[in-house]
Scaffold this active site. Sequence first.
Site, short mmCIF file in Angstrom:
data_model
loop_
_atom_site.label_atom_id
_atom_site.label_comp_id
_atom_site.label_asym_id
_atom_site.label_seq_id
_atom_site.Cartn_x
_atom_site.Cartn_y
_atom_site.Cartn_z
N ASP A 71 -9.19 28.51 -2.89
CA ASP A 71 -9.75 28.44 -2.03
C ASP A 71 -11.00 28.40 -2.10
O ASP A 71 -11.72 29.18 -3.23
CB ASP A 71 -9.28 29.28 -0.56
CG ASP A 71 -9.85 28.73 0.62
OD1 ASP A 71 -8.79 28.11 1.68
OD2 ASP A 71 -10.56 28.66 0.84
N ASP A 82 -13.77 25.10 -5.47
CA ASP A 82 -14.72 24.06 -4.60
C ASP A 82 -13.27 22.58 -5.22
O ASP A 82 -13.57 22.22 -6.29
CB ASP A 82 -15.43 23.43 -4.89
CG ASP A 82 -15.98 22.61 -3.91
OD1 ASP A 82 -15.54 21.80 -3.52
OD2 ASP A 82 -17.56 22.02 -3.58
N ASN A 103 -3.20 21.50 -0.50
CA ASN A 103 -3.36 21.77 0.89
C ASN A 103 -4.44 21.91 1.19
O ASN A 103 -5.89 21.43 2.30
CB ASN A 103 -2.68 23.13 1.55
CG ASN A 103 -3.30 23.25 2.90
OD1 ASN A 103 -2.60 22.45 3.58
ND2 ASN A 103 -4.00 24.66 3.26
N TYR A 132 -11.33 11.34 7.42
CA TYR A 132 -10.33 12.88 7.57
C TYR A 132 -9.36 11.22 7.23
O TYR A 132 -8.25 11.62 6.19
CB TYR A 132 -10.56 13.64 8.55
CG TYR A 132 -9.56 14.07 8.68
CD1 TYR A 132 -9.10 15.39 7.52
CD2 TYR A 132 -8.28 13.90 9.14
CE1 TYR A 132 -7.76 15.78 7.85
CE2 TYR A 132 -6.94 14.35 9.92
CZ TYR A 132 -7.25 15.66 8.39
OH TYR A 132 -5.99 16.69 8.34
N LYS A 162 -6.68 10.77 4.39
CA LYS A 162 -5.32 11.13 4.81
C LYS A 162 -3.99 9.82 4.47
O LYS A 162 -3.05 10.40 3.72
CB LYS A 162 -4.77 11.31 6.19
CG LYS A 162 -5.70 13.36 5.48
CD LYS A 162 -5.08 13.95 4.73
CE LYS A 162 -5.91 15.46 5.00
NZ LYS A 162 -5.78 17.00 4.55
N THR A 200 -4.08 25.64 14.49
CA THR A 200 -4.48 26.47 13.51
C THR A 200 -6.54 26.78 13.87
O THR A 200 -6.59 26.13 14.83
CB THR A 200 -4.67 25.55 11.98
OG1 THR A 200 -5.32 24.59 12.15
CG2 THR A 200 -3.29 25.94 11.73
#
Length: 246
Positions: free
Chosen positions: A34, A54, A81, A147, A151, A182
């Site tokens: 992460d 990163d 992820n 985004y 995806k 989340t």
Amino acid sequence: MSDRIAVITGAAQGIGLACAEALAEDGCRVVLVDIKDSVHDAAAQLGGTGYICDMGDPVQVAALFDKIEAEVGPASVLVNNAGIAIGADFLEMTEADFRRVIDINLVGVFLATQRVAKTMVARGIEGAVVNMSSINAQVAIPSIAGYCASKGGVMQLTKVAALALAPHNIRVNAVGPGSIDTDMMAAVNADPAAMARAMSRTPLQRPGTAREVADIVAFLASSKSSYVTGETIYVDGGRLGLNYTV
């Protein structure tokens, strides 16, 4: 899954951490990655190893897997992820913001998959890669253009990698979450009207949990899905199948 090494990116919290927990329960040695320092504490709780990276920086990504292989060993499972979303009106979104999302969500997935696959091929590892896509690979929200584009790219990259790596018995699949409880959904949770709109297009009438996504990831990483590759499984409470409400 005993003693297999699983690398999970974006694993300090949320869906990534849930994936690490599920894979650890299945017997994997987990490596959590992460950009946040908290990844070290998360990894320690699972008896794994944490690394800061990163995933939008190609130099850091290359160095990351060199270090993992030297200190832990070669991965047989990779869960891509790590991802971000930057919201903006379509006419106002900057090129820099758009590129940042693409660099992490799509280019980072490509680089990590390619790097891990090279080692798998060289060492004869029959591995599994699981990419985190989204229902936004197929449906669109105009305020998160980068985004949605990223995806959609992940969905196609999953198919391409699956075909390229099938001769080496390396499987590549994706998971496409819908409305999951989340941090990314925190603003919706705090707004009753926004939550009502989200649930109006979710037949199961509730948000999903990070663990419900993680369980599908663990399935795709395991031998239980040994004849599945190039697929995206949508964990969306039935949302993509919904045409209209009455």
